[in-house]
Scaffold this active site. Structure first.
Site, PDB file in Angstrom:
ATOM      1  CB  SER A 131     106.088   7.904 -11.568  1.00  0.00           C
ATOM      2  OG  SER A 131     105.147   8.223 -10.557  1.00  0.00           O
ATOM      3  CG  HIS A 132     105.293   2.475 -13.547  1.00  0.00           C
ATOM      4  ND1 HIS A 132     104.681   1.353 -14.058  1.00  0.00           N
ATOM      5  CD2 HIS A 132     105.193   3.423 -14.514  1.00  0.00           C
ATOM      6  CE1 HIS A 132     104.235   1.607 -15.286  1.00  0.00           C
ATOM      7  NE2 HIS A 132     104.543   2.872 -15.575  1.00  0.00           N
ATOM      8  N   PRO A 133     105.460   2.749  -8.976  1.00  0.00           N
ATOM      9  CG  PRO A 133     104.123   1.197  -7.874  1.00  0.00           C
ATOM     10  CD  PRO A 133     104.133   2.119  -9.044  1.00  0.00           C
ATOM     11  CB  THR A 149     107.972  -1.111 -12.241  1.00  0.00           C
ATOM     12  OG1 THR A 149     108.419  -1.751 -13.446  1.00  0.00           O
ATOM     13  CG2 THR A 149     109.158  -0.853 -11.323  1.00  0.00           C
ATOM     14  CE1 TYR A 183     100.556   1.639 -10.695  1.00  0.00           C
ATOM     15  CE2 TYR A 183     102.268   0.003 -11.087  1.00  0.00           C
ATOM     16  CZ  TYR A 183     101.617   1.159 -11.449  1.00  0.00           C
ATOM     17  OH  TYR A 183     102.024   1.841 -12.574  1.00  0.00           O
TER      18      TYR A 183
END
Length: 208
Positions: A91-93, A99, A104
């Site tokens: 998943s991605h933040p 994103t 990140y």
């Protein structure tokens, strides 16, 4: 140059196939299967061609159809997993301005560094698939999900939340269609823990 690359790819694939057979002598590993060194493959399990197994544990007597990907998952015994199944996509933040991993992760697919340190973010959450689970073709299991023993996931379903034992689910996102057995039968099956026995012992059990 093209012929040289093809020869190199064939040589690397052959070497990987030999390593897989040596590392997991009690399992059936087809050609062109990639397995990380920290993964575990149970006895009499069968991984068909094109599978990618990353940081995962596969139980006994479980098969995984061709061109499937399993990441950060624990899969039990006697599971039937069809072809082109994706288990664990990461998943991605979503609270940042973007994103994209550029923002990140110091080391990312673009080889561009714009942050000094990685974001405190869990990209892959552990997935647990218990015993005797059947996943249809092209099923997707999202991160952090638990699929209960005896569950069936219909072809093409996207599972975003936990599935109880012996439930049949389908759709996008997957929802419960019905249960395979009534509650008393389900409890008796779970208490028996039959999946820990050999196939020869299981067929001789008294199921009444």
């Amino acid at each position: 140059m093209g012929a040289f690359r093809a020869l190199l790819f064939s040589s690397n694939s052959h070497a990987r196939d030999i390593v897989n057979r040596k590392q997991f002598p009690e399992a059936i590993i087809d050609k062109n299967v990639t397995i990380t060194s920290d993964s575990e493959i149970g006895k009499n399990s069968h991984l068909l061609s094109g599978n990618i197994i990353n940081h995962s544990k596969i139980g006994n007597y479980t098969y995984i159809g061709r061109n499937s990907m399993v990441q950060n998952a624990e899969i039990g015994n006697f599971c039937s997993i069809s072809h082109e199944v994706n288990i664990g996509l990461g998943s991605h933040p979503i609270h940042l301005i973007s994103t994209s991993p550029i923002f990140y992760k110091r080391v990312n697919t673009f080889n561009i560094q714009v942050v000094d340190k990685d974001l405190d973010f869990i990209e892959f959450k552990k997935i647990k698939i218990e015993h005797d689970v059947w996943l249809g073709a092209r099923v997707t299991i999202m991160d952090g999900v638990i699929i209960g023993t005896g569950a069936i996931v219909a072809t093409g379903a996207v599972v975003t939340k936990d599935v109880p034992p012996y439930a049949i689910v389908g759709g996008v996102p997957a929802k419960i269609i019905k249960f395979r057995f009534d509650e008393n039968e389900r409890n008796n099956l779970l208490k028996s823990e039959w999946w820990n026995e050999s196939p020869w012992d299981i067929v001789n059990m008294n199921w009444k």
